[in-house]
Motif scaffolding. Structure first.
Motif, PDB file in Angstrom:
ATOM      1  N   GLY A  70      57.491  29.689  50.935  1.00  0.00           N
ATOM      2  CA  GLY A  70      57.835  30.520  52.076  1.00  0.00           C
ATOM      3  C   GLY A  70      56.745  30.557  53.115  1.00  0.00           C
ATOM      4  N   ILE A  71      57.130  30.929  54.323  1.00  0.00           N
ATOM      5  CA  ILE A  71      56.200  31.091  55.436  1.00  0.00           C
ATOM      6  C   ILE A  71      56.544  32.406  56.115  1.00  0.00           C
ATOM      7  N   ALA A  72      55.520  33.180  56.452  1.00  0.00           N
ATOM      8  CA  ALA A  72      55.761  34.455  57.138  1.00  0.00           C
ATOM      9  C   ALA A  72      54.688  34.680  58.188  1.00  0.00           C
ATOM     10  N   VAL A  73      55.078  35.324  59.289  1.00  0.00           N
ATOM     11  CA  VAL A  73      54.125  35.703  60.326  1.00  0.00           C
ATOM     12  C   VAL A  73      54.120  37.225  60.407  1.00  0.00           C
ATOM     13  N   PHE A  74      52.910  37.799  60.407  1.00  0.00           N
ATOM     14  CA  PHE A  74      52.729  39.249  60.419  1.00  0.00           C
ATOM     15  C   PHE A  74      52.043  39.686  61.703  1.00  0.00           C
ATOM     16  N   HIS A  75      52.525  40.776  62.257  1.00  0.00           N
ATOM     17  CA  HIS A  75      51.967  41.344  63.467  1.00  0.00           C
ATOM     18  C   HIS A  75      50.769  42.221  63.102  1.00  0.00           C
ATOM     19  N   ASP A  76      49.829  41.638  62.358  1.00  0.00           N
ATOM     20  CA  ASP A  76      48.672  42.387  61.874  1.00  0.00           C
ATOM     21  C   ASP A  76      47.704  41.398  61.246  1.00  0.00           C
ATOM     22  N   SER A  77      46.417  41.738  61.253  1.00  0.00           N
ATOM     23  CA  SER A  77      45.433  40.881  60.594  1.00  0.00           C
ATOM     24  C   SER A  77      45.332  41.190  59.112  1.00  0.00           C
ATOM     25  N   ALA A  78      45.815  42.368  58.697  1.00  0.00           N
ATOM     26  CA  ALA A  78      45.777  42.779  57.295  1.00  0.00           C
ATOM     27  C   ALA A  78      47.165  42.647  56.687  1.00  0.00           C
ATOM     28  N   VAL A  79      47.238  42.088  55.489  1.00  0.00           N
ATOM     29  CA  VAL A  79      48.499  41.942  54.773  1.00  0.00           C
ATOM     30  C   VAL A  79      48.300  42.456  53.360  1.00  0.00           C
ATOM     31  N   ASP A  80      49.183  43.385  52.931  1.00  0.00           N
ATOM     32  CA  ASP A  80      49.105  43.895  51.568  1.00  0.00           C
ATOM     33  C   ASP A  80      50.499  43.937  50.958  1.00  0.00           C
ATOM     34  N   VAL A  81      50.637  44.564  49.794  1.00  0.00           N
ATOM     35  CA  VAL A  81      51.902  44.570  49.065  1.00  0.00           C
ATOM     36  C   VAL A  81      53.037  45.221  49.846  1.00  0.00           C
ATOM     37  N   ASN A  82      52.703  46.105  50.764  1.00  0.00           N
ATOM     38  CA  ASN A  82      53.731  46.817  51.526  1.00  0.00           C
ATOM     39  C   ASN A  82      54.038  46.183  52.877  1.00  0.00           C
ATOM     40  N   SER A  83      53.355  45.109  53.222  1.00  0.00           N
ATOM     41  CA  SER A  83      53.531  44.496  54.538  1.00  0.00           C
ATOM     42  C   SER A  83      54.888  43.811  54.660  1.00  0.00           C
ATOM     43  N   VAL A  84      55.542  44.024  55.793  1.00  0.00           N
ATOM     44  CA  VAL A  84      56.824  43.386  56.099  1.00  0.00           C
ATOM     45  C   VAL A  84      56.599  42.419  57.260  1.00  0.00           C
ATOM     46  N   PRO A  85      56.971  41.158  57.111  1.00  0.00           N
ATOM     47  CA  PRO A  85      56.711  40.193  58.189  1.00  0.00           C
ATOM     48  C   PRO A  85      57.582  40.424  59.408  1.00  0.00           C
ATOM     49  N   ASP A  86      57.091  39.959  60.548  1.00  0.00           N
ATOM     50  CA  ASP A  86      57.914  39.914  61.763  1.00  0.00           C
ATOM     51  C   ASP A  86      58.991  38.851  61.632  1.00  0.00           C
ATOM     52  N   ASP A  87      58.651  37.769  60.930  1.00  0.00           N
ATOM     53  CA  ASP A  87      59.571  36.656  60.774  1.00  0.00           C
ATOM     54  C   ASP A  87      59.186  35.897  59.517  1.00  0.00           C
ATOM     55  N   CYS A  88      60.153  35.309  58.822  1.00  0.00           N
ATOM     56  CA  CYS A  88      59.842  34.535  57.626  1.00  0.00           C
ATOM     57  C   CYS A  88      60.952  33.536  57.350  1.00  0.00           C
ATOM     58  N   ILE A  89      60.621  32.499  56.599  1.00  0.00           N
ATOM     59  CA  ILE A  89      61.606  31.536  56.118  1.00  0.00           C
ATOM     60  C   ILE A  89      61.270  31.184  54.675  1.00  0.00           C
ATOM     61  N   PHE A  90      62.288  30.822  53.916  1.00  0.00           N
ATOM     62  CA  PHE A  90      62.109  30.286  52.573  1.00  0.00           C
ATOM     63  C   PHE A  90      62.765  28.915  52.536  1.00  0.00           C
ATOM     64  N   ILE A  91      62.129  27.970  51.865  1.00  0.00           N
ATOM     65  CA  ILE A  91      62.615  26.609  51.788  1.00  0.00           C
ATOM     66  C   ILE A  91      62.844  26.273  50.328  1.00  0.00           C
ATOM     67  N   SER A  92      64.008  25.735  50.011  1.00  0.00           N
ATOM     68  CA  SER A  92      64.417  25.376  48.674  1.00  0.00           C
ATOM     69  C   SER A  92      64.704  26.635  47.870  1.00  0.00           C
ATOM     70  N   GLY A  93      64.803  26.525  46.545  1.00  0.00           N
ATOM     71  CA  GLY A  93      65.130  27.669  45.704  1.00  0.00           C
ATOM     72  C   GLY A  93      64.410  27.561  44.381  1.00  0.00           C
ATOM     73  N   GLY A  94      64.448  28.627  43.612  1.00  0.00           N
ATOM     74  CA  GLY A  94      63.797  28.620  42.308  1.00  0.00           C
ATOM     75  C   GLY A  94      62.428  29.247  42.353  1.00  0.00           C
ATOM     76  N   GLY A  95      61.897  29.541  41.182  1.00  0.00           N
ATOM     77  CA  GLY A  95      60.606  30.205  41.092  1.00  0.00           C
ATOM     78  C   GLY A  95      60.789  31.699  40.926  1.00  0.00           C
ATOM     79  N   SER A  96      59.714  32.373  40.602  1.00  0.00           N
ATOM     80  CA  SER A  96      59.761  33.822  40.371  1.00  0.00           C
ATOM     81  C   SER A  96      59.619  34.549  41.702  1.00  0.00           C
ATOM     82  N   LEU A  97      60.742  34.760  42.374  1.00  0.00           N
ATOM     83  CA  LEU A  97      60.725  35.335  43.715  1.00  0.00           C
ATOM     84  C   LEU A  97      60.945  36.840  43.711  1.00  0.00           C
ATOM     85  N   TYR A  98      61.812  37.330  42.820  1.00  0.00           N
ATOM     86  CA  TYR A  98      62.150  38.757  42.870  1.00  0.00           C
ATOM     87  C   TYR A  98      62.648  39.233  41.522  1.00  0.00           C
ATOM     88  N   THR A  99      62.263  40.461  41.152  1.00  0.00           N
ATOM     89  CA  THR A  99      62.829  41.141  39.998  1.00  0.00           C
ATOM     90  C   THR A  99      63.040  42.606  40.361  1.00  0.00           C
TER      91      THR A  99
END
Length: 468
Positions: free
Chosen positions: A383-412
């Motif tokens: 995945g790729i994400a752009v954040f409107h901030d210099s700090a990124v933590d567990v609660n950060s929500v991107p301004d924009d993002c994309i995911f390419i392909s599928g699979g892997g441990s993405l969400y539980t």
């Protein structure tokens, strides 16, 4: 006379015997719903062994749920994908007994002798007694058919009696605070307008009409006097309406392309192309671009406890703290190679590079281990994400993002819930090979353009980047 007899005997041997290519074989009793639906040509069809190729029975999964009061009365709705892996459904009127079956029930239904006909626009197999239905098992997982509204509108018969989900649907016109789901509403997912039907007497009728939601339901058709089918989506129960955030993000920068798995060595040539939707002075308003890698060997393994900020081999941050991008222009973030498609390709050094360094020798800004490949080639999603901030933590929500392909441990869902937060901006589309749009223009490789719908509201589509 003897010659005539001999010739007759020879002819009988040659032409009178039926050839059996598969001696001892028998025809399967099971016929695909796909094949049954193909029998209907606008007039009623009695189902026989002959027109069903020697078969008599369908096996399928129940998808109807009458507990919410929003299904056509008495219809048992089933689906399967026996033919060509294509999901097809059919409705069978069995009266009050239809309510005895619940989604996930696997059933066998002898349909021989039934009549295939359209009733109020819905293709049904009538004349099937309840005794012809045998429940095989319960609690089975039903594959969900995610579909855009325009696909349903283009082929309403293909989606009829199929459990489907329309993603990120909103109403046109937008609902008022006092509006409820009861009645017929125009549902728009950015691809087309589809009728959403909720009975006034159903359990969903009094629910507040949401700004945005994912709508699960079964597609049914109505027909005019000329046989034209008009589809409608009927959610079955309250849980079929998954309300999404009503806060729509207007991204200051959007991802318009990327270059992964470039020709030759990946490092330090992988990069991301973005477009500014307003003037951005990064020295005043810092941004961050995070690239995540979900290859099976990437550590830490398992679900991302820190989201986009998990770090190590899972995510890599590039901070954008200097430079300027004018509204409507491209800018770049990534490796220091600054080439279109790896070593020996056309230089992009003259483009607007906001952040670039050799990520094989230097770790990320704040998190991310130095790596020879920013973007996964394993087949699992990156995945790729752009954040409107210099700090990124567990609660950060991107301004924009994309995911390419599928699979892997993405969400539980947990507990605890773990995954990557995404923005409520758009519906993303992508192609697997990731040459940026500028690279595609320069190389003439138009098939590699990353094409996407950037922002939609009430069905109005606006495109970011170059649409080739």
């Amino acid at each position: 006379m003897k010659k005539l007899f001999a010739y007759s005997l020879l002819a009988g041997l040659l032409f009178g015997c039926k050839k059996d290519n598969y001696p001892g074989s028998v025809i399967s009793p099971f016929v695909a719903i796909y094949d049954i639906r193909q029998l209907y040509k606008g007039a009623d069809v009695k189902l026989t062994k002959d027109n069903m190729g020697g078969s008599t029975t369908i096996t399928a999964m129940v998808v109807s749920d009458h507990s919410g009061g929003n299904m056509p009365a008495g219809l048992l709705v089933v689906q399967e994908a026996r033919r060509l892996s294509s999901v097809r459904g059919i409705s069978i009127p069995i009266g009050d007994d239809a309510a005895k079956y619940v989604p996930g029930d696997s059933v066998s239904i002898k349909v021989e002798g039934g009549v295939l006909k359209r009733v109020n626009g819905i293709l049904e197999i009538t004349g099937v007694p309840s005794a012809a239905i045998v429940k095989i098992s319960s609690g089975n997982t039903i594959p969900i058919n995610q579909v855009h509204a325009n696909a349903i509108l283009a082929s309403p018969s293909d989606y009829e009696s199929v459990l489907s989900v329309v993603v990120k649907g909103g109403f046109d016109p937008l609902p008022q605070p006092t509006d409820v789901l009861a009645g017929d509403k125009v549902l728009n997912d950015g691809f087309g307008n589809l009728d959403l039907h909720v009975e006034a007497s159903s359990a969903l009728a009094g629910f507040t009409a949401p700004f945005s939601a994912n709508y699960y339901g079964i597609v049914f058709n109505s027909a005019d006097g000329k046989g034209t089918l008009t589809p409608q989506l009927r959610p079955r129960v309250a849980g079929d309406v998954i309300v999404l955030s009503s806060a729509v993000t207007i991204a200051s920068a959007v991802i318009t392309g990327f270059a992964s798995d470039v020709k030759g060595a990946d490092q330090p040539y992988e990069y991301v192309q973005l477009m500014a939707t307003r003037d951005i002075d990064f020295s005043v308003t810092p941004f961050s671009v995070v690239i995540l890698n979900n290859a099976n060997a990437s550590t830490p393994v398992g679900y991302p406890s820190k989201g986009w900020a998990t770090g190590d081999m899972r995510s890599f941050k590039l901070s954008c703290f200097s430079g300027f991008a004018a509204k409507g222009t491209f800018f770049y973030v990534g490796g220091s190679g600054k080439m279109i498609n790896g070593a020996g390709s056309t230089s992009m050094a003259g483009s607007n590079w906001i952040r670039a360094f050799d990520y094989s020798k230097q770790g990320g800004d704040g998190f991310g281990r130095a790596t020879t490949g920013l973007m996964a080639n394993s087949g699992n999603a990156f995945g790729i994400a752009v954040f409107h901030d210099s700090a990124v933590d567990v609660n950060s929500v991107p301004d924009d993002c994309i995911f390419i392909s599928g699979g892997g441990s993405l969400y539980t869902p947990g507990p605890p819930e773990q995954g990557y937060k995404i923005n409520n901006t758009d519906f993303l589309q992508y192609r697997r090979s990731g040459i940026s749009s500028e690279a595609a223009v320069l190389q003439g490789r138009f098939e590699h353009v990353v094409f996407r719908l950037q922002y939609r509201r009430r069905g109005v589509l606006q495109y970011a980047g170059r649409c080739l």
